[in-house]
Design a protein around this motif. Structure first.
Motif, PDB file in Angstrom:
ATOM      1  N   GLU A   1      68.792  53.442  66.985  1.00 28.75           N
ATOM      2  CA  GLU A   1      67.532  53.172  67.683  1.00 28.75           C
ATOM      3  C   GLU A   1      67.057  51.739  67.444  1.00 28.75           C
ATOM      4  O   GLU A   1      66.588  51.067  68.371  1.00 28.75           O
ATOM      5  CB  GLU A   1      66.468  54.174  67.216  1.00 28.75           C
ATOM      6  CG  GLU A   1      66.741  55.602  67.683  1.00 28.75           C
ATOM      7  CD  GLU A   1      65.771  56.596  67.066  1.00 28.75           C
ATOM      8  OE1 GLU A   1      65.733  57.750  67.529  1.00 28.75           O
ATOM      9  OE2 GLU A   1      65.051  56.229  66.100  1.00 28.75           O
ATOM     10  N   ARG A   2      67.181  51.254  66.227  1.00 33.87           N
ATOM     11  CA  ARG A   2      66.676  49.916  65.912  1.00 33.87           C
ATOM     12  C   ARG A   2      67.592  48.821  66.458  1.00 33.87           C
ATOM     13  O   ARG A   2      67.099  47.777  66.892  1.00 33.87           O
ATOM     14  CB  ARG A   2      66.484  49.789  64.400  1.00 33.87           C
ATOM     15  CG  ARG A   2      65.374  50.710  63.915  1.00 33.87           C
ATOM     16  CD  ARG A   2      65.160  50.688  62.421  1.00 33.87           C
ATOM     17  NE  ARG A   2      64.170  51.692  62.051  1.00 33.87           N
ATOM     18  CZ  ARG A   2      63.832  52.007  60.810  1.00 33.87           C
ATOM     19  NH1 ARG A   2      64.415  51.369  59.789  1.00 33.87           N
ATOM     20  NH2 ARG A   2      62.928  52.943  60.573  1.00 33.87           N
ATOM     21  N   VAL A   3      68.900  49.060  66.433  1.00 31.58           N
ATOM     22  CA  VAL A   3      69.812  48.090  67.045  1.00 31.58           C
ATOM     23  C   VAL A   3      69.559  48.014  68.548  1.00 31.58           C
ATOM     24  O   VAL A   3      69.609  46.931  69.152  1.00 31.58           O
ATOM     25  CB  VAL A   3      71.277  48.474  66.751  1.00 31.58           C
ATOM     26  CG1 VAL A   3      72.242  47.658  67.615  1.00 31.58           C
ATOM     27  CG2 VAL A   3      71.605  48.257  65.277  1.00 31.58           C
ATOM     28  N   SER A   4      69.257  49.162  69.172  1.00 31.88           N
ATOM     29  CA  SER A   4      68.966  49.185  70.607  1.00 31.88           C
ATOM     30  C   SER A   4      67.667  48.460  70.936  1.00 31.88           C
ATOM     31  O   SER A   4      67.439  48.075  72.082  1.00 31.88           O
ATOM     32  CB  SER A   4      68.896  50.639  71.107  1.00 31.88           C
ATOM     33  OG  SER A   4      70.138  51.293  70.933  1.00 31.88           O
ATOM     34  N   GLN A   5      66.809  48.281  69.925  1.00 33.51           N
ATOM     35  CA  GLN A   5      65.567  47.535  70.107  1.00 33.51           C
ATOM     36  C   GLN A   5      65.747  46.046  69.813  1.00 33.51           C
ATOM     37  O   GLN A   5      64.788  45.312  69.654  1.00 33.51           O
ATOM     38  CB  GLN A   5      64.482  48.102  69.189  1.00 33.51           C
ATOM     39  CG  GLN A   5      64.091  49.536  69.531  1.00 33.51           C
ATOM     40  CD  GLN A   5      63.219  50.179  68.466  1.00 33.51           C
ATOM     41  OE1 GLN A   5      62.941  49.585  67.421  1.00 33.51           O
ATOM     42  NE2 GLN A   5      62.779  51.403  68.725  1.00 33.51           N
TER      43      GLN A   5
END
Length: 283
Positions: A24-28
């Motif tokens: 989720e954080r890499v996708s952000q």
């Protein structure tokens, strides 16, 4: 170095959380290094995962790769986990890092529940198939998983040699309890030369799926037996990919324009152009 072992349930629960939050954080658009530098603080400290994450952060800082970090922790991460991450890091590969992390998230979630060897095999094999990761390396990574016994490792070697030439449904059916039952109806004294690895239900579904697309078999096993579902590869449809495609078209048009200008001057040098550039041009 310690040999691979099957982890406790709490380890897989925390792994599933780690892979989900990391994805989720890499996708952000948060840098992977920044995520790894802090996410270990959220993980349950009774597990070994925080130390593993810190090691991954150090490895990423020194090599720029996550896959090598997984490979250097074979006593904690499986070879298949490292294989999936390494494939996502290869340039030009269809498997993206968010997709790879989702595969591992669902894998860890399945291991945290009542995982079975047939279910794990089908999940891992489908992940390899859908994402075109390569059967030789993929099956070798699967065989290194301590969750499987020697009979399964021998089966992986057979699948590696026969996949593509023998229907995948047959590869499951002939190693199922149903196949033994069917043979004993014809010959009561029949004894299988190798032990069955799949149950009667798996054999029934595989037998009914012979000659059909293996994806239908995977889907049926998921519906009927609760096998974990492999994430489907998605075609990129975001603004960035559209801009990249538009830029590629503009470069192609620019190259064609230069060709026309060179032709007018009588200075055409076709060696600098790729053959596919002319596929749409009239003769």
């Amino acid at each position: 170095m310690s040999p691979p072992i099957v982890l406790e349930r709490e380890e897989y629960v925390e792994q599933a959380y780690f892979f989900r939050v990391f994805r989720e954080r890499v996708s952000q658009n948060i840098a992977a290094q920044d995520v790894l530098d802090h996410i270990h603080e959220e993980i349950l400290t009774t597990t070994r995962l925080p130390m593993a994450i810190q090691f991954l952060a150090t490895e990423l800082k020194h090599t720029g790769l996550l896959g090598s970090g997984f490979a250097r922790l074979p006593h904690y991460f499986t070879a298949f986990q490292g294989f999936v991450i390494s494939q996502a890091e290869q340039a030009g590969h269809r498997l993206t890092m968010p997709a790879a992390l989702l595969i591992l998230e669902r894998l860890a979630g399945y291991m945290a529940e009542k995982a079975t060897r047939p279910g794990l095999f089908v999940y891992q094999f489908e992940a390899i198939s859908r994402n075109r990761l390569g059967y030789d390396e993929g099956l070798a990574a699967m065989a290194a998983d301590p969750f499987y016994d020697l009979a399964w490792c021998d089966y992986f070697d057979m699948v590696r040699r026969q996949v593509g030439s023998i229907d995948f449904g047959d590869l499951i059916y002939v190693r199922s309890d149903l196949y033994v039952y069917d043979e004993r109806r014809r010959d009561p004294g029949y004894e299988p030369p190798v032990p069955p690895l799949f149950g009667e239900k798996e054999g029934k579904i595989a037998k009914a799926s012979r000659g059909r697309d293996p994806l239908f078999l995977f889907a049926a096993l998921q519906r009927q037996l609760g096998y974990p579902e492999v994430p489907r590869p998605k075609e990129r449809d975001d603004t960035e990919s559209k801009i990249l495609a538009l830029n590629a078209k503009l470069r192609e048009m620019e190259a064609r324009l230069k060709l026309v200008e060179s032709e007018v001057r009588g200075q055409v040098d076709l060696s600098q152009f790729k053959p596919e550039m002319f596929k749409d041009m009239p003769e």
